[in-house]
Design a protein around this motif. Structure first.
Motif, PDB file in Angstrom:
ATOM      1  N   ALA A  48       0.832  -1.206   0.000  1.00 41.37           N
ATOM      2  CA  ALA A  48       0.000   0.000   0.000  1.00 41.37           C
ATOM      3  C   ALA A  48       0.866   1.255   0.000  1.00 41.37           C
ATOM      4  CB  ALA A  48      -0.933  -0.001   1.209  1.00 41.37           C
ATOM      5  N   LEU A  49       1.952   1.243   0.756  1.00 37.17           N
ATOM      6  CA  LEU A  49       2.841   2.407   0.785  1.00 37.17           C
ATOM      7  C   LEU A  49       3.525   2.632  -0.556  1.00 37.17           C
ATOM      8  CD1 LEU A  49       4.545   2.111   4.286  1.00 37.17           C
ATOM      9  CD2 LEU A  49       2.877   3.801   3.542  1.00 37.17           C
ATOM     10  N   ILE A  50       3.961   1.545  -1.176  1.00 39.77           N
ATOM     11  CA  ILE A  50       4.633   1.672  -2.471  1.00 39.77           C
ATOM     12  C   ILE A  50       3.681   2.251  -3.507  1.00 39.77           C
ATOM     13  CG2 ILE A  50       5.624   0.354  -4.397  1.00 39.77           C
ATOM     14  CD1 ILE A  50       6.803  -1.547  -2.248  1.00 39.77           C
ATOM     15  N   ILE A  51       2.508   1.669  -3.602  1.00 39.00           N
ATOM     16  CA  ILE A  51       1.553   2.115  -4.617  1.00 39.00           C
ATOM     17  C   ILE A  51       1.073   3.537  -4.334  1.00 39.00           C
ATOM     18  CG2 ILE A  51      -0.742   1.684  -5.569  1.00 39.00           C
ATOM     19  CD1 ILE A  51      -0.084  -1.343  -5.151  1.00 39.00           C
ATOM     20  N   THR A  62       2.983   8.787   3.839  1.00 40.49           N
ATOM     21  CA  THR A  62       3.328   9.014   5.243  1.00 40.49           C
ATOM     22  C   THR A  62       2.098   8.880   6.126  1.00 40.49           C
ATOM     23  OG1 THR A  62       5.142  10.486   4.624  1.00 40.49           O
ATOM     24  CG2 THR A  62       4.294  10.700   6.866  1.00 40.49           C
ATOM     25  N   ASN A  63       0.973   9.417   5.678  1.00 40.79           N
ATOM     26  CA  ASN A  63      -0.262   9.283   6.456  1.00 40.79           C
ATOM     27  C   ASN A  63      -0.662   7.823   6.616  1.00 40.79           C
ATOM     28  OD1 ASN A  63      -0.524  12.033   6.858  1.00 40.79           O
ATOM     29  ND2 ASN A  63      -1.722  12.320   5.008  1.00 40.79           N
ATOM     30  N   ILE A  64      -0.503   7.029   5.565  1.00 38.70           N
ATOM     31  CA  ILE A  64      -0.811   5.603   5.657  1.00 38.70           C
ATOM     32  C   ILE A  64       0.143   4.929   6.636  1.00 38.70           C
ATOM     33  CG2 ILE A  64      -0.755   3.420   4.378  1.00 38.70           C
ATOM     34  CD1 ILE A  64      -1.887   4.975   1.995  1.00 38.70           C
ATOM     35  N   ALA A  65       1.408   5.308   6.592  1.00 44.54           N
ATOM     36  CA  ALA A  65       2.391   4.712   7.501  1.00 44.54           C
ATOM     37  C   ALA A  65       2.057   5.038   8.957  1.00 44.54           C
ATOM     38  CB  ALA A  65       3.795   5.197   7.153  1.00 44.54           C
ATOM     39  N   ALA A 108      -7.282   3.376  17.914  1.00 46.18           N
ATOM     40  CA  ALA A 108      -7.965   4.663  17.820  1.00 46.18           C
ATOM     41  C   ALA A 108      -7.279   5.713  18.696  1.00 46.18           C
ATOM     42  CB  ALA A 108      -9.430   4.515  18.217  1.00 46.18           C
ATOM     43  N   VAL A 109      -6.894   5.338  19.898  1.00 44.77           N
ATOM     44  CA  VAL A 109      -6.214   6.274  20.797  1.00 44.77           C
ATOM     45  C   VAL A 109      -4.856   6.663  20.220  1.00 44.77           C
ATOM     46  CG1 VAL A 109      -5.123   6.487  23.071  1.00 44.77           C
ATOM     47  CG2 VAL A 109      -7.443   5.559  22.875  1.00 44.77           C
ATOM     48  N   SER A 110      -4.113   5.686  19.698  1.00 46.40           N
ATOM     49  CA  SER A 110      -2.800   5.972  19.105  1.00 46.40           C
ATOM     50  C   SER A 110      -2.929   6.943  17.940  1.00 46.40           C
ATOM     51  CB  SER A 110      -2.132   4.681  18.621  1.00 46.40           C
ATOM     52  OG  SER A 110      -1.897   3.812  19.678  1.00 46.40           O
ATOM     53  N   PHE A 111      -3.917   6.693  17.077  1.00 47.78           N
ATOM     54  CA  PHE A 111      -4.097   7.570  15.932  1.00 47.78           C
ATOM     55  C   PHE A 111      -4.566   8.956  16.365  1.00 47.78           C
ATOM     56  CE2 PHE A 111      -5.976   9.234  12.029  1.00 47.78           C
ATOM     57  CZ  PHE A 111      -4.910   9.038  11.173  1.00 47.78           C
ATOM     58  N   SER A 112      -5.393   9.025  17.398  1.00 44.73           N
ATOM     59  CA  SER A 112      -5.841  10.325  17.923  1.00 44.73           C
ATOM     60  C   SER A 112      -4.668  11.120  18.474  1.00 44.73           C
ATOM     61  CB  SER A 112      -6.892  10.124  19.018  1.00 44.73           C
ATOM     62  OG  SER A 112      -8.047   9.542  18.482  1.00 44.73           O
ATOM     63  N   ILE A 113      -3.772  10.446  19.160  1.00 46.39           N
ATOM     64  CA  ILE A 113      -2.578  11.125  19.689  1.00 46.39           C
ATOM     65  C   ILE A 113      -1.730  11.646  18.536  1.00 46.39           C
ATOM     66  CG2 ILE A 113      -0.388  10.757  20.906  1.00 46.39           C
ATOM     67  CD1 ILE A 113      -1.975   8.799  22.743  1.00 46.39           C
TER      68      ILE A 113
END
Length: 123
Positions: A48-51, A62-65, A108-113
């Motif tokens: 997914a990152l490559i494509i 970067t957002n996907i990572a 969800a908490v990790s992404f919110s942080i």
């Protein structure tokens, strides 16, 4: 439409190949705990990152990572919760169910942080 099908096929092949190789390692390696590390290989994320990087650039990749980091933190919490649940209750279904809930909450908490920190540092 053709480009979307090619994209989907590439993800399918790369993800399937990684899963197949991990399964072969699981069979061949006698230390199942170590083999489990290979089973967690993030092959789908890599494709997914490559494509995404090729099609939309580094910022979107970067957002996907960062999302993958949040998901992997959740995965760690899930595994730890399932292990603890198995030790406490000896009930596989209950331990996995609570582990999946813990995965979702931790992700969800990790992404919110991450979102809060990046908004503070964005000019």
């Amino acid at each position: 439409m053709g480009k979307n099908i090619l994209d989907l096929m590439l993800r399918f092949v790369l993800g399937g190949l990684a899963v197949a190789l991990c399964y072969i390692l699981l069979i061949l390696i006698p230390w199942k705990s170590v083999a489990g590390i290979f089973a967690a290989f993030p092959a789908v994320m890599v494709s997914a990152l490559i494509i995404t990087g090729m099609e939309k650039g580094s910022k979107e990749a970067t957002n996907i990572a960062y999302g993958a980091v949040a998901g992997n933190i959740g995965g760690l919490v899930c595994v730890m919760t399932v292990l603890l649940g198995l030790a406490l209750w000896q009930n596989v279904t209950l331990a996995i169910s609570i582990g999946l809930i813990a995965w979702f909450v931790a992700s969800a908490v990790s992404f919110s942080i991450y979102t809060a920190v990046t908004k503070e540092h964005t000019p």
